[in-house]
Design an enzyme around this catalytic site. Sequence first.
Site, PDB file in Angstrom:
ATOM      1  N   LYS A 117       0.650  -1.344   0.266  1.00 11.58           N
ATOM      2  CA  LYS A 117      -0.248  -0.233  -0.380  1.00 11.58           C
ATOM      3  C   LYS A 117       0.711   0.950  -0.173  1.00 11.58           C
ATOM      4  CE  LYS A 117      -3.939  -1.280   2.192  1.00 11.58           C
ATOM      5  NZ  LYS A 117      -4.271  -3.228   1.639  1.00 11.58           N
ATOM      6  N   GLU A 201      -3.072   6.484   8.028  1.00  8.56           N
ATOM      7  CA  GLU A 201      -3.937   7.238   6.902  1.00  8.56           C
ATOM      8  C   GLU A 201      -4.710   8.010   8.287  1.00  8.56           C
ATOM      9  OE1 GLU A 201      -3.953   5.316   2.941  1.00  8.56           O
ATOM     10  OE2 GLU A 201      -5.910   4.961   4.425  1.00  8.56           O
ATOM     11  N   HIS A 236     -14.661  -3.585   7.917  1.00  8.51           N
ATOM     12  CA  HIS A 236     -13.604  -3.534   6.928  1.00  8.51           C
ATOM     13  C   HIS A 236     -14.045  -4.485   5.496  1.00  8.51           C
ATOM     14  CE1 HIS A 236     -11.540  -0.036   9.299  1.00  8.51           C
ATOM     15  NE2 HIS A 236     -11.158  -1.115   9.704  1.00  8.51           N
ATOM     16  N   ARG A 298      -6.480  -9.066  -9.739  1.00 11.02           N
ATOM     17  CA  ARG A 298      -7.229  -9.961  -9.387  1.00 11.02           C
ATOM     18  C   ARG A 298      -8.993  -9.058  -9.600  1.00 11.02           C
ATOM     19  NH1 ARG A 298      -9.736 -10.049  -5.091  1.00 11.02           N
ATOM     20  NH2 ARG A 298      -8.996  -8.900  -2.671  1.00 11.02           N
TER      21      ARG A 298
END
Length: 624
Positions: A117, A201, A236, A298
Amino acid sequence: MMMHSLLIANRGEIAARIIRTARRLGIRTIAVYSEADADMPFVRQADQAVAIGPAPARESYLVADKILQAARETDADAIHPGYGFLSENAAFAAQVQESGLIWVGAPPAAIAAMGLKDAAKRLMQEAGVPVTPGTLGEDQSPARLRAEADAIGYPVLIKAVAGGGGKGMRRVDDANSFADALGSCLREARSAFGDDRVLIEKYVTAPRHIEVQVFGDLHGNVVHLFERDCSLQRRHQKVIEESPAPGMDAATRAAICDAALLAARAVSYVGAGTIEFIADASEGLRADRTWFMEMNTRLQVEHPVTEAVTGYDLVEWQLRVASGEALPATQEQITMTGCAMEARLYAENPQTGFLPQVGRLDHLRLPNFVRVDSGVEQGCTISPYYDPMIAKLITHAPTREAAAARLAEACAAVEVWPVRTNAAFLARTLADPAFRSSQIDTGFIERHADRLVASAEPSGAVMQAAAQALLPSPGTDPWTTLAGFRINAPPDRSVLVEIDATPYLVEVAPGAAAGSIIWSGSERVLFQGGMGWRVGEPQARHLVADATDVDGTVLSPMPGHVIAVEVAEGNSVTRGQTLLVVEAMKMENRLVAPFDGTVTALHAVVGRQVSEDMVLARIKRGQP
């Protein structure tokens, strides 16, 4: 030229899904399976199947050499990784290509570029794609990470750089809880990905999860197939997905889809991929408040939503592109029609905090009036080794309201026994007024859990249906017409029923719905609204009230292993205090004290395997 044979390096629902399209295209299919999956439907559906090892994924589906050996033994032309397992493993993708096989997936370089990430965010910044405010975590010391969080301002999100599927991710609301959240996140990331690096973040307080389906070919063409809204999440993990995104205007859609194409071109993307964005929806969906989060290199679990609104088979696109063909459609030819929704049906119990369920599916009936993608059938076993998804239910309708109503009806029609599912929860969510009016963000489920999760106590409708089930059918008993008859008094319409081992006296209402009744072995089971209830005539033992008070026994809610013990025998604890942590399916579950008291017994040891309902601790009420 189209490939002739395809090995599917996956299992369950996605393996069955790929087999279905490959068979239509005339491609021979090869399945690989673990010992736990020997009797699963996908193994029978394939033209050929190869055993690759024991049940744990690390000894079977995650062993690249075993999969490559199976491909050689069966003369496979290509390997499709599905999603999960090795689908985003750049090294495996390279091995497949180096072996002379076709890799039905993204180029290894693109997987590597987008796999971490922090590196992906840096690359997107350089390409001009807007990214979420935050830091990239070059210094991984706890003190530095804490300082970065303090500087960004709470709430923040700690994310594993190698993460996915909601694992290795924690929201932190204040500085005091940062250390505990970081420790939990690091352990989960290390267990799930073998990499405990994280980034920090800014947590968007009214976040919408918007993702764009992209597709590239070997001839340099890249297109998008519009967006999906995946904001309905729990811990999540996506629960309900839909397209188009509610409330998104044409200008915002164009800007976000253009940003997705920019991201795909930045890594010379080939195949199916998804660009995920986080949007601050506090003022509606706006392009200038939408940021890149990550790319999934994917096919996504929720790809049927896009298939429904565009009319294209994305697995077919994958196979054609991997065979060297150009994309089947240009950007101008791709249009979106109507609204589609998908709900993920899981073996989990919402009444116990959505804990995963395992066991044999003695009874399984899925609706036949919507699209159902499933990897199981009646008689299959949900094992503790893999994701507990039973099926995906997908609807397509002219309007969002119609799609939601149809999907709610489908979820309510699900019958599964004795394994518990989230079907009733899905039906209630889809019927909720706030959901229907598009008042959604990623905190929707947590915020409205009290009304979305059905009570463990049977409703009046369930009691009525159970009572109806115990009444003789008209015409089967010559005395039926005298049921409830009393001399000089109105008929007695009360029925004593037992529902999940608890007796109830029910006054039968004329015309009450009977519900769906099945026999599972010696049990009579009532289904209503997606939930199953064991019903019958009360036994005498239930007529005596149980005077035993809550004894403070702490049981393991599922099979797993203990990863943390935070108390010792003799410790005083307060209600809600964490006692220990059990990990199951790579997710951490904290077990807490049921009330203030003292730990009188502790049977949990870090690293110990535990079974469901195993006694782990005992708490004595009150302070010493």
